[in-house]
Motif scaffolding. Structure first.
Motif, mmCIF file in Angstrom:
data_model
loop_
_atom_site.group_PDB
_atom_site.id
_atom_site.type_symbol
_atom_site.label_atom_id
_atom_site.label_comp_id
_atom_site.label_asym_id
_atom_site.label_seq_id
_atom_site.Cartn_x
_atom_site.Cartn_y
_atom_site.Cartn_z
ATOM 1 N N PHE A 96 0.849 -1.194 0.000
ATOM 2 C CA PHE A 96 0.000 0.000 0.000
ATOM 3 C C PHE A 96 0.882 1.240 0.000
ATOM 4 O O PHE A 96 1.665 1.466 0.919
ATOM 5 C CB PHE A 96 -0.903 -0.014 1.235
ATOM 6 N N ASN A 97 0.772 2.013 -1.071
ATOM 7 C CA ASN A 97 1.441 3.301 -1.165
ATOM 8 C C ASN A 97 0.375 4.387 -1.128
ATOM 9 O O ASN A 97 -0.822 4.102 -1.201
ATOM 10 C CB ASN A 97 2.248 3.402 -2.463
ATOM 11 N N LEU A 98 0.789 5.618 -1.053
ATOM 12 C CA LEU A 98 -0.166 6.716 -1.023
ATOM 13 C C LEU A 98 -1.002 6.714 -2.303
ATOM 14 O O LEU A 98 -0.484 6.926 -3.393
ATOM 15 C CB LEU A 98 0.564 8.048 -0.875
ATOM 16 N N GLY A 99 -2.301 6.443 -2.148
ATOM 17 C CA GLY A 99 -3.216 6.505 -3.270
ATOM 18 C C GLY A 99 -3.148 5.335 -4.223
ATOM 19 O O GLY A 99 -3.805 5.348 -5.267
ATOM 20 N N LEU A 100 -2.394 4.290 -3.905
ATOM 21 C CA LEU A 100 -2.259 3.171 -4.837
ATOM 22 C C LEU A 100 -1.918 1.897 -4.073
ATOM 23 O O LEU A 100 -1.154 1.929 -3.113
ATOM 24 C CB LEU A 100 -1.171 3.467 -5.869
ATOM 25 N N ILE A 101 -2.485 0.787 -4.520
ATOM 26 C CA ILE A 101 -2.201 -0.511 -3.903
ATOM 27 C C ILE A 101 -1.789 -1.480 -4.995
ATOM 28 O O ILE A 101 -2.333 -1.472 -6.104
ATOM 29 C CB ILE A 101 -3.411 -1.034 -3.109
ATOM 30 N N SER A 102 -0.790 -2.339 -4.691
ATOM 31 C CA SER A 102 -0.234 -3.244 -5.692
ATOM 32 C C SER A 102 0.010 -4.611 -5.074
ATOM 33 O O SER A 102 0.368 -4.716 -3.900
ATOM 34 C CB SER A 102 1.094 -2.712 -6.249
ATOM 35 N N LEU A 103 -0.182 -5.650 -5.889
ATOM 36 C CA LEU A 103 0.246 -6.996 -5.509
ATOM 37 C C LEU A 103 1.597 -7.223 -6.164
ATOM 38 O O LEU A 103 1.703 -7.280 -7.388
ATOM 39 C CB LEU A 103 -0.752 -8.057 -5.972
ATOM 40 N N MET A 104 2.647 -7.318 -5.343
ATOM 41 C CA MET A 104 4.008 -7.434 -5.840
ATOM 42 C C MET A 104 4.446 -8.897 -5.844
ATOM 43 O O MET A 104 4.181 -9.639 -4.897
ATOM 44 C CB MET A 104 4.964 -6.611 -4.982
ATOM 45 N N THR A 137 -2.462 -3.815 -9.937
ATOM 46 C CA THR A 137 -2.452 -2.518 -9.278
ATOM 47 C C THR A 137 -3.822 -1.882 -9.331
ATOM 48 O O THR A 137 -4.636 -2.181 -10.218
ATOM 49 C CB THR A 137 -1.451 -1.540 -9.940
ATOM 50 N N PHE A 138 -4.093 -1.050 -8.369
ATOM 51 C CA PHE A 138 -5.292 -0.201 -8.380
ATOM 52 C C PHE A 138 -4.873 1.179 -7.897
ATOM 53 O O PHE A 138 -4.287 1.297 -6.821
ATOM 54 C CB PHE A 138 -6.390 -0.751 -7.477
ATOM 55 N N PRO A 139 -5.163 2.213 -8.665
ATOM 56 C CA PRO A 139 -5.729 2.230 -10.013
ATOM 57 C C PRO A 139 -4.790 1.553 -11.005
ATOM 58 O O PRO A 139 -3.594 1.442 -10.763
ATOM 59 C CB PRO A 139 -5.883 3.722 -10.318
ATOM 60 N N SER A 140 -5.349 1.145 -12.156
ATOM 61 C CA SER A 140 -4.593 0.321 -13.094
ATOM 62 C C SER A 140 -3.795 1.132 -14.096
ATOM 63 O O SER A 140 -2.966 0.586 -14.814
ATOM 64 C CB SER A 140 -5.550 -0.623 -13.843
ATOM 65 N N ASP A 141 -4.029 2.432 -14.206
ATOM 66 C CA ASP A 141 -3.249 3.254 -15.117
ATOM 67 C C ASP A 141 -3.271 4.704 -14.633
ATOM 68 O O ASP A 141 -4.008 5.058 -13.723
ATOM 69 C CB ASP A 141 -3.757 3.140 -16.558
ATOM 70 N N CYS A 142 -2.461 5.543 -15.268
ATOM 71 C CA CYS A 142 -2.345 6.913 -14.776
ATOM 72 C C CYS A 142 -3.571 7.747 -15.125
ATOM 73 O O CYS A 142 -3.821 8.775 -14.497
ATOM 74 C CB CYS A 142 -1.070 7.563 -15.301
ATOM 75 N N LYS A 143 -4.366 7.330 -16.108
ATOM 76 C CA LYS A 143 -5.567 8.083 -16.438
ATOM 77 C C LYS A 143 -6.599 8.018 -15.321
ATOM 78 O O LYS A 143 -7.329 8.968 -15.075
ATOM 79 C CB LYS A 143 -6.195 7.539 -17.730
ATOM 80 N N SER A 144 -6.648 6.887 -14.639
ATOM 81 C CA SER A 144 -7.683 6.700 -13.622
ATOM 82 C C SER A 144 -7.165 6.845 -12.204
ATOM 83 O O SER A 144 -7.945 6.751 -11.264
ATOM 84 C CB SER A 144 -8.313 5.308 -13.781
ATOM 85 N N GLY A 145 -5.862 7.070 -12.025
ATOM 86 C CA GLY A 145 -5.325 7.156 -10.672
ATOM 87 C C GLY A 145 -4.372 8.317 -10.505
ATOM 88 O O GLY A 145 -3.398 8.452 -11.252
ATOM 89 N N ALA A 146 -4.655 9.153 -9.521
ATOM 90 C CA ALA A 146 -3.862 10.359 -9.303
ATOM 91 C C ALA A 146 -2.430 10.051 -8.890
ATOM 92 O O ALA A 146 -1.542 10.867 -9.084
ATOM 93 C CB ALA A 146 -4.540 11.224 -8.239
ATOM 94 N N PHE A 147 -2.177 8.883 -8.314
ATOM 95 C CA PHE A 147 -0.868 8.605 -7.731
ATOM 96 C C PHE A 147 -0.113 7.527 -8.493
ATOM 97 O O PHE A 147 0.925 7.062 -8.034
ATOM 98 C CB PHE A 147 -1.042 8.170 -6.274
ATOM 99 N N PHE A 148 -0.627 7.113 -9.653
ATOM 100 C CA PHE A 148 -0.044 5.990 -10.380
ATOM 101 C C PHE A 148 1.407 6.250 -10.770
ATOM 102 O O PHE A 148 2.224 5.332 -10.773
ATOM 103 C CB PHE A 148 -0.881 5.695 -11.628
ATOM 104 N N CYS A 149 1.729 7.477 -11.130
ATOM 105 C CA CYS A 149 3.093 7.797 -11.579
ATOM 106 C C CYS A 149 4.022 8.173 -10.433
ATOM 107 O O CYS A 149 5.182 8.538 -10.657
ATOM 108 C CB CYS A 149 3.059 8.916 -12.614
ATOM 109 N N GLY A 150 3.527 8.128 -9.204
ATOM 110 C CA GLY A 150 4.381 8.364 -8.059
ATOM 111 C C GLY A 150 4.771 9.815 -7.871
ATOM 112 O O GLY A 150 4.273 10.732 -8.534
ATOM 113 N N ASP A 151 5.714 10.029 -6.941
ATOM 114 C CA ASP A 151 6.184 11.359 -6.574
ATOM 115 C C ASP A 151 6.994 11.972 -7.718
ATOM 116 O O ASP A 151 7.935 11.353 -8.221
ATOM 117 C CB ASP A 151 7.037 11.231 -5.311
#
Length: 788
Positions: free
Chosen positions: A245-253, A267-281
């Motif tokens: 669990f990261n800020l705004g995003l959850i992943s199965l690693m 991952t959720f969100p599954s891409d940067c279009k649907s998730g504000a935090f997909f691309c990270g800091d």
């Protein structure tokens, strides 16, 4: 050996730990009263896979209590325990058990202690409490006199990650509501179970909620959906996974041996279009959601992960800010404009200043300020920049990102020489690369020129496919024509399924069939072919990825979560619509020839998609049948396959009828077991439908929870589909109208072959041949009801 040399060797040993763990003196297997674990010791699980100790993230000076994978300490994430109380002086720290609680002590002072489950009473066994690290990575405090009595466990306080076997939601045994939490500089978040939705969760970031659903294969729902347990990998002996669990995003690693790194399997969100935090800091989503990039002056924090399509680790500064580098109070940091943004980044802080210059100065005066905007009042961003997204069309937003002072170049003679040297090197490298690409292009073009493909398929190189699949490291399954691997397309975040065809002769025929068939069709209930690859004798197909796998894994497996009747009914309708499209709406009628649960894939919303067209036959509209050799899977074959009769699209209708019975019952139709007085389930089902007792056909795990009207209709449709004569079976268009209740149905007759089978069973001479080797003379000619 001199004292100075001894000191040097000791220093090297300490540095070799990489900051992750300070000179482990020894390990232990249990912590009991009076025998604690020292700060430089570890507690090891019985299987030797996990170790508990005091570790430090990165190059920090504080150590925290956590669990990690013992045999891969260099790459292992740390699963933190408790409230992350930091300690510095490891020799003076210990982890101890007193009464029935766990304590972290530094120089005799208690810094942290565990809570106690249940009523908080002391151990009843008389042997006191002990702390043990289980083989799952769960640290437990349990009663020594009654080891089954757990007083406290770390899995109830998982921090920001969850190991397989760990639970989210309500733990009925302890009454604890378990959630994942994230704590950053100025942000916090949580991940909790959403009991109102099947496998649902709520991801909260600074009070803002987003809702999603875990894939069916990933979690197991318990206690009426109030809790979810993270499943172990299918190949648990060779795979390592955890939920991050990261800020705004959850992943199965998942650990990948081929890339020596952690790969995001989901991952959720599954891409940067649907998730504000997909691309990270400091990562920005490119226009159209094509992928992630770092803003100017920043580079990927973990380039290997970015190459694998996992961007949440974000970007780091190429050069530090002046205040970070030397503690200056007067700053000469520069700002780079970042425009054409789709809105402002996340979590802006208002600054009450009057002018644009004051806004810039306010950011410079705070070392933790990383960006500012003066478009509509002064806004500052502290520590991080999330939710950066480029826009295709105006209106645009812009911000000023703070860069290190050394990024401002001195335009002198040395700089010019450096620039010339770099430009010259790039020119030579570009020329060489162009020659290599030209040769490869001509080779691939020659190899693929013999295929004429309609539609917008992409021709991939074999190197691209290898990179996308991590050198074919994540196998999803294997069938008669080859293996299927999970991958991420190069230069994007799109997850795909790559089929690697085997057998040169058969693969060539299979390859032509699939590309020519699937490449020109588009339908919600048909899996989409994205592209292909030709490399020597290798033939690969790239499909869209279906996160919930194949239908058989959900209706036949006791391990999977139970599909409700509503979901099963919608799956049946979706399969019917996909087949109707193939049979009736394509330019040429396409017969699939191998309809079975294994060839029905489910996306994250359990929408069914028909796959595996290697068996397909294309019929021109002027033809209504085709003579073929036997193809398909025994148990789903229509009678005409067995007797060498002309094959029509009604062969798919028969297979669909068998699949319907399996969706209804949750069991294989070909299982050798007793169903009442019958050994073949479709025979038993046809009799029960005629007698009006359809509830007895329903999967017993559903405990009768179904819409009886829909169940009755579905059972009747299945019986009409498996009639002996193809003319007695409905078309798939008629099947859809029947399932939707648009047309009325008469009671279907019991097929004559079933009646003969019943007579054989009654006379005690039943054998497998009495079903598989029946003759055409046994088939009746009862016509399809005119009411359809």
């Amino acid at each position: 050996m001199g004292p100075s040399l001894v000191f040097l060797l000791v220093l090297l040993l300490l540095l070799a730990g990489g900051g992750a763990f300070l000179a482990t003196a020894a390990s232990t297997d249990t912590i009991v009263p009076g025998k604690g674990m020292a700060g430089n010791q570890t507690l090891v699980s019985k299987n030797g896979r996990f170790e508990l100790g005091f570790f430090t993230p990165g190059s920090g000076i504080h150590y925290f209590l956590g669990v990690r994978l013992r045999n891969m300490a260099e790459y292992s994430p740390t699963f933190w325990i408790g409230d992350r109380v930091g300690v510095i002086d490891l020799p003076g720290v210990s982890l101890e058990v007193f009464a029935d609680k766990l304590y972290i002590k530094e120089e005799g002072v208690s810094l942290w202690w565990s809570s106690v489950a249940g009523n908080g009473s002391s151990s009843s066994g008389g042997g006191g409490a002990a702390a043990v690290l289980l083989d799952t990575g769960d640290l437990v405090v349990r009663d020594q006199g009654n080891t089954s009595r757990v007083l406290w466990r770390s899995f109830d306080y998982p921090g920001d990650s969850l190991l397989p076997g760990g639970r989210l939601g309500l733990d009925a045994a302890t009454g604890t509501n378990v959630s994942l939490t994230f704590k950053g500089f100025s942000h916090n978040g949580s991940l909790q179970v959403d009991a109102s939705r099947r496998n649902g969760f709520v991801l909260t970031t600074d009070g803002i909620d987003s809702r999603g659903v875990f894939p069916h294969w990933m979690v197991t729902s318990e206690d009426n959906g109030s809790s979810l347990v993270l499943n172990h990998p299918d190949d648990a002996t060779n795979s390592t996974e955890f939920l991050q669990f990261n800020l705004g995003l959850i992943s199965l690693m998942r650990w990948s041996d081929s890339t020596a790194g952690w790969v995001a399997r989901w991952t959720f969100p599954s891409d940067c279009k649907s998730g504000a935090f997909f691309c990270g800091d400091f990562g920005t989503c490119t226009a159209g959601g094509g992928g992630c990039e770092c803003v100017d002056g920043f580079t990927p924090s973990y380039p290997d992960e970015w190459r694998l399509g996992y961007f949440v680790t974000g970007c780091s500064r190429s050069l530090p800010l002046s205040c970070e580098a030397n503690g200056q109070t007067e700053h000469d940091d520069s700002f780079a404009i970042l425009d054409r943004l789709k809105g402002l980044p996340y979590n802006a802080q208002d600054e009450p200043v009057a002018t644009d210059e004051d806004c810039r100065a306010a950011c410079l005066n705070k070392c933790y300020c990383v960006a500012y905007s003066d478009e509509s009042g002064c806004k500052l961003w502290y520590h991080n920049l999330y939710n950066l997204s480029s826009a295709d069309n105006p209106p645009y937003s812009k911000i000023y990102v703070r860069l290190g002072s050394k990024l401002k170049s001195n335009r002198g003679l040395a700089t010019r020489w450096i620039v010339l040297l770099v430009v010259g090197s790039l020119a030579v490298a570009s020329a060489m690369l162009a020659l290599v690409l030209l040769c490869r292009y001509r080779r691939d073009l020659f190899a693929s020129s013999k295929f004429e493909v309609e539609g917008s398929l992409i021709v991939y190189s074999y190197a691209q496919i290898r990179r996308a699949t991590g050198n074919f490291s994540d196998k999803l399954g294997e069938g008669g024509f080859g293996s299927v691997f999970r991958g991420i397309l190069p230069g994007s975040t799109t997850v795909v399924a790559v089929k690697n065809l085997k057998g040169v002769g058969q693969a060539e025929k299979q390859f032509r069939t699939e590309v020519q068939t699937v490449g020109m069709i588009r339908h919600t209930n048909l899996v989409r072919l994205l592209g292909f690859c030709i490399n020597g004798n290798r033939r690969l197909l790239v499909y869209e990825y279906m996160s919930n796998g194949s239908l058989d894994a959900h209706i036949f497996s006791e391990k999977s979560s139970l599909l409700s009747w509503h979901v099963r009914y919608q799956i049946a309708l979706g399969i019917a619509r996909g087949l109707a499209y193939l049979h009736e709406e394509c330019e040429d009628c396409i017969i699939h020839c191998d309809i079975k649960p294994e060839n029905i894939l489910l996306d994250e919303e359990f929408c069914p998609k028909i796959c595996d067209f290697g068996m397909a036959k294309l019929l021109g509209r002027e033809f209504n049948s085709a003579l073929t050799t036997v193809r398909g899977t025994m148990g789903y074959l229509a009678p005409e396959w067995i007797y060498g009769q002309p094959i029509t699209k009604k062969a798919d209708v028969y297979s669909f009828g068998i699949v319907l019975f399996e969706i209804i019952s949750g069991r294989r139709s070909t299982e050798r077991m007793k169903f009442g007085s019958h050994r073949y389930f479709p025979t038993y089902a046809a009799i029960q439908v005629n007698e009006g007792d359809v509830l007895c056909l329903l999967d017993s795990r559903l405990e009768g929870n179904a819409n009886v009207k829909e169940l009755d209709i579905t059972c009747r449709v299945a019986c009409w589909c498996i009639q002996d004569e193809d003319n007695d079976r409905p078309s798939m268009g008629q099947v859809i109208r029947m399932l939707e209740g648009v047309v009325n149905m008469e009671m279907p007759p019991i097929p004559a072959s079933f009646q003969n089978l019943m007579e054989s069973e009654d006379s005690g001479i039943y054998s497998e041949e009495s079903w598989n080797l029946r003759t055409r003379d046994q088939l009746t000619s009862s016509r399809f009801p005119s009411s359809f």
